[in-house]
Design a protein around this motif. Structure first.
Motif, PDB file in Angstrom:
ATOM      1  N   MET A 261     -14.586 -16.115 -21.244  1.00  0.00           N
ATOM      2  CA  MET A 261     -13.209 -16.216 -20.785  1.00  0.00           C
ATOM      3  C   MET A 261     -12.386 -14.972 -21.127  1.00  0.00           C
ATOM      4  N   THR A 262     -12.757 -14.274 -22.192  1.00  0.00           N
ATOM      5  CA  THR A 262     -12.059 -13.007 -22.458  1.00  0.00           C
ATOM      6  C   THR A 262     -12.307 -12.032 -21.313  1.00  0.00           C
ATOM      7  N   GLY A 263     -13.535 -12.060 -20.776  1.00  0.00           N
ATOM      8  CA  GLY A 263     -13.838 -11.213 -19.625  1.00  0.00           C
ATOM      9  C   GLY A 263     -13.080 -11.641 -18.387  1.00  0.00           C
ATOM     10  N   ALA A 264     -12.910 -12.953 -18.211  1.00  0.00           N
ATOM     11  CA  ALA A 264     -12.159 -13.460 -17.063  1.00  0.00           C
ATOM     12  C   ALA A 264     -10.694 -13.042 -17.144  1.00  0.00           C
ATOM     13  N   VAL A 265     -10.112 -13.118 -18.341  1.00  0.00           N
ATOM     14  CA  VAL A 265      -8.723 -12.689 -18.532  1.00  0.00           C
ATOM     15  C   VAL A 265      -8.583 -11.197 -18.249  1.00  0.00           C
ATOM     16  N   PHE A 266      -9.567 -10.417 -18.691  1.00  0.00           N
ATOM     17  CA  PHE A 266      -9.528  -8.977 -18.421  1.00  0.00           C
ATOM     18  C   PHE A 266      -9.607  -8.708 -16.919  1.00  0.00           C
ATOM     19  N   LEU A 267     -10.453  -9.441 -16.221  1.00  0.00           N
ATOM     20  CA  LEU A 267     -10.598  -9.241 -14.779  1.00  0.00           C
ATOM     21  C   LEU A 267      -9.283  -9.523 -14.057  1.00  0.00           C
ATOM     22  N   VAL A 268      -8.614 -10.614 -14.438  1.00  0.00           N
ATOM     23  CA  VAL A 268      -7.321 -10.931 -13.841  1.00  0.00           C
ATOM     24  C   VAL A 268      -6.314  -9.823 -14.141  1.00  0.00           C
ATOM     25  N   SER A 269      -6.313  -9.331 -15.369  1.00  0.00           N
ATOM     26  CA  SER A 269      -5.398  -8.253 -15.750  1.00  0.00           C
ATOM     27  C   SER A 269      -5.699  -6.982 -14.972  1.00  0.00           C
ATOM     28  N   PHE A 270      -6.973  -6.684 -14.820  1.00  0.00           N
ATOM     29  CA  PHE A 270      -7.392  -5.472 -14.110  1.00  0.00           C
ATOM     30  C   PHE A 270      -6.959  -5.510 -12.645  1.00  0.00           C
ATOM     31  N   ILE A 271      -6.915  -6.718 -12.077  1.00  0.00           N
ATOM     32  CA  ILE A 271      -6.522  -6.852 -10.675  1.00  0.00           C
ATOM     33  C   ILE A 271      -4.999  -6.926 -10.521  1.00  0.00           C
ATOM     34  N   CYS A 272      -4.347  -7.678 -11.412  1.00  0.00           N
ATOM     35  CA  CYS A 272      -2.942  -8.036 -11.213  1.00  0.00           C
ATOM     36  C   CYS A 272      -1.938  -7.243 -12.040  1.00  0.00           C
ATOM     37  N   SER A 273      -2.379  -6.407 -12.964  1.00  0.00           N
ATOM     38  CA  SER A 273      -1.439  -5.651 -13.794  1.00  0.00           C
ATOM     39  C   SER A 273      -0.470  -4.850 -12.925  1.00  0.00           C
ATOM     40  N   SER A 275       1.231  -2.181 -13.497  1.00  0.00           N
ATOM     41  CA  SER A 275       1.198  -0.721 -13.623  1.00  0.00           C
ATOM     42  C   SER A 275      -0.190  -0.122 -13.458  1.00  0.00           C
ATOM     43  N   HIS A 276      -1.225  -0.857 -13.861  1.00  0.00           N
ATOM     44  CA  HIS A 276      -2.585  -0.314 -13.814  1.00  0.00           C
ATOM     45  C   HIS A 276      -3.538  -1.140 -12.947  1.00  0.00           C
ATOM     46  N   GLY A 277      -3.077  -2.232 -12.386  1.00  0.00           N
ATOM     47  CA  GLY A 277      -3.963  -3.126 -11.645  1.00  0.00           C
ATOM     48  C   GLY A 277      -4.326  -2.613 -10.265  1.00  0.00           C
ATOM     49  N   LEU A 278      -5.374  -3.181  -9.704  1.00  0.00           N
ATOM     50  CA  LEU A 278      -5.824  -2.784  -8.369  1.00  0.00           C
ATOM     51  C   LEU A 278      -4.773  -3.093  -7.308  1.00  0.00           C
ATOM     52  N   VAL A 279      -4.096  -4.241  -7.452  1.00  0.00           N
ATOM     53  CA  VAL A 279      -3.083  -4.620  -6.465  1.00  0.00           C
ATOM     54  C   VAL A 279      -1.960  -3.602  -6.422  1.00  0.00           C
ATOM     55  N   SER A 280      -1.498  -3.169  -7.597  1.00  0.00           N
ATOM     56  CA  SER A 280      -0.406  -2.189  -7.638  1.00  0.00           C
ATOM     57  C   SER A 280      -0.824  -0.860  -7.020  1.00  0.00           C
ATOM     58  N   ARG A 281      -2.099  -0.507  -7.176  1.00  0.00           N
ATOM     59  CA  ARG A 281      -2.591   0.728  -6.570  1.00  0.00           C
ATOM     60  C   ARG A 281      -2.645   0.632  -5.049  1.00  0.00           C
ATOM     61  N   TRP A 282      -2.890  -0.581  -4.555  1.00  0.00           N
ATOM     62  CA  TRP A 282      -2.893  -0.774  -3.106  1.00  0.00           C
ATOM     63  C   TRP A 282      -1.476  -0.782  -2.545  1.00  0.00           C
ATOM     64  N   VAL A 283      -0.524  -1.314  -3.329  1.00  0.00           N
ATOM     65  CA  VAL A 283       0.849  -1.456  -2.856  1.00  0.00           C
ATOM     66  C   VAL A 283       1.588  -0.128  -2.881  1.00  0.00           C
ATOM     67  N   ARG A 284       1.356   0.683  -3.895  1.00  0.00           N
ATOM     68  CA  ARG A 284       2.123   1.921  -4.056  1.00  0.00           C
ATOM     69  C   ARG A 284       2.035   2.874  -2.865  1.00  0.00           C
ATOM     70  N   PRO A 285       0.850   3.097  -2.302  1.00  0.00           N
ATOM     71  CA  PRO A 285       0.817   3.975  -1.117  1.00  0.00           C
ATOM     72  C   PRO A 285       1.672   3.465   0.028  1.00  0.00           C
ATOM     73  N   GLU A 286       1.698   2.142   0.232  1.00  0.00           N
ATOM     74  CA  GLU A 286       2.518   1.554   1.283  1.00  0.00           C
ATOM     75  C   GLU A 286       3.994   1.796   1.017  1.00  0.00           C
ATOM     76  N   GLU A 287       4.383   1.641  -0.277  1.00  0.00           N
ATOM     77  CA  GLU A 287       5.784   1.878  -0.648  1.00  0.00           C
ATOM     78  C   GLU A 287       6.148   3.340  -0.441  1.00  0.00           C
ATOM     79  N   THR A 288       5.214   4.227  -0.736  1.00  0.00           N
ATOM     80  CA  THR A 288       5.462   5.662  -0.545  1.00  0.00           C
ATOM     81  C   THR A 288       5.652   5.983   0.921  1.00  0.00           C
ATOM     82  N   THR A 289       4.837   5.368   1.793  1.00  0.00           N
ATOM     83  CA  THR A 289       4.939   5.597   3.228  1.00  0.00           C
ATOM     84  C   THR A 289       6.263   5.105   3.765  1.00  0.00           C
ATOM     85  N   LYS A 290       6.689   3.912   3.293  1.00  0.00           N
ATOM     86  CA  LYS A 290       7.980   3.365   3.744  1.00  0.00           C
ATOM     87  C   LYS A 290       9.141   4.253   3.307  1.00  0.00           C
ATOM     88  N   ALA A 291       9.016   4.786   2.078  1.00  0.00           N
ATOM     89  CA  ALA A 291      10.083   5.646   1.571  1.00  0.00           C
ATOM     90  C   ALA A 291      10.221   6.911   2.393  1.00  0.00           C
TER      91      ALA A 291
END
Length: 292
Positions: A261-273, A275-291
């Motif tokens: 479960m520590t690994g599961a918590v890390f996986l969720v953090s890695f995806i959803c963080s 500032s450092h999560g995968l989701v934020s990395r996907w969202v930031r380019p879109e925000e940059t394009t809109k700007a």
């Protein structure tokens, strides 16, 4: 309290204590020291038994802590002589742990001190070994972990500024006149004590998981040390509680499920963080394009 309740409390205490200490290990880039100490304490336990012929008593704690401190000293000594830090950990860790395994298989004999127990632990047995404290019956392992948590909190609060500076900028700490090596060995003694207190209940694998993974998860969520300490402790406790119910559901090892479960918590953090999560990395380019 119920049998299940003591298991949950003990697992949560392991998660909280290891989470707090692990945060500093991650910041100091010493995560593998957790792996080394959690295994080499086995040598101290075996030597203490060979000397006293008893598996009970404070001598077991002293022997394990001594092995942890010896590990820290040898790693630092080899590193000071020009050996790479990772290589120093690898040499000391494997050598001392192998010596402990050999002593178990040859000198200890039929005594209930085996490699499987050392690696996996058996938290399900914790509620059976109790002592009376202030009129209440409490498992020995739980009482020990409560004491160790109090010690950890005391030293973290007492040396918060010093350990914060030595973790982020050792050169600045030296220039400010901080006793860097003394603080280092004090902290590694704290790691040893935490590891030993958790070792018998949950085994080496969960100790490593609890010292490293909740802190790594917390690191993804914040850049502030105080918040990281709180999050790391919370993730450790959450992993222990979830792991218990997963073990009941799958009818599997409780300690192994808690580590999973520590690994599961890390996986969720890695995806959803944020500032450092995968989701934020996907969202930031879109925000940059809109700007633009």
């Amino acid at each position: 309290m119920s049998y299940e309740g003591w298991i949950l409390i003990t697992g949560a205490l392991v998660g909280i204590t290891c989470g707090i200490v692990g945060a500093y290990l991650i910041l100091r880039r010493m995560a593998m020291m957790a792996d080394a100490i959690s295994h080499t304490v086995l040598l101290g336990i075996v030597i203490a038994f060979l000397i006293t012929q008893s598996l009970e008593g404070v001598h077991m704690l002293i022997g394990a802590i001594g092995a942890g401190i010896l590990t820290t000293f040898l790693v630092q000594w080899f590193h000071s002589k020009g050996v790479e830090h990772d290589a120093s950990i690898g040499v000391v860790f494997t050598s001392l742990f192998a010596l402990g395994v050999i002593l178990i298989s040859t000198a200890v004999g039929n005594v209930h001190l085996d490699i499987k127990h050392a690696l996996m632990g058996e938290i399900a047995f914790i509620p059976w070994n109790r002592l009376t404290l202030f009129g209440f019956e409490i498992p020995v392992a739980t009482a020990t972990l409560l004491l160790v948590l109090a010690i950890v909190l005391f030293f973290v609060l007492a040396f918060y500024k010093e350990w914060k500076i030595t973790s982020f900028d050792p050169a600045l700490a030296v220039s400010l006149g901080f006793p860097v090596m003394l603080l280092h060995y004090l902290f590694m003694t704290l790691v040893s004590i935490t590891t030993v207190a958790s070792f018998d209940a949950v085994g080496a694998i969960m100790v490593v998981a609890m010292l490293i993974t909740p802190a790594a998860s917390a690191y993804l969520w914040t850049n502030r040390l105080s918040i990281m300490l709180v999050l790391s402790a919370a993730f450790g406790a959450l992993s222990a509680i979830l792991g218990h119910y997963v073990a009941v559901w799958l009818d599997s090892s409780i300690s192994g499920s808690m580590a999973l479960m520590t690994g599961a918590v890390f996986l969720v953090s890695f995806i959803c963080s944020p500032s450092h999560g995968l989701v934020s990395r996907w969202v930031r380019p879109e925000e940059t394009t809109k700007a633009q």
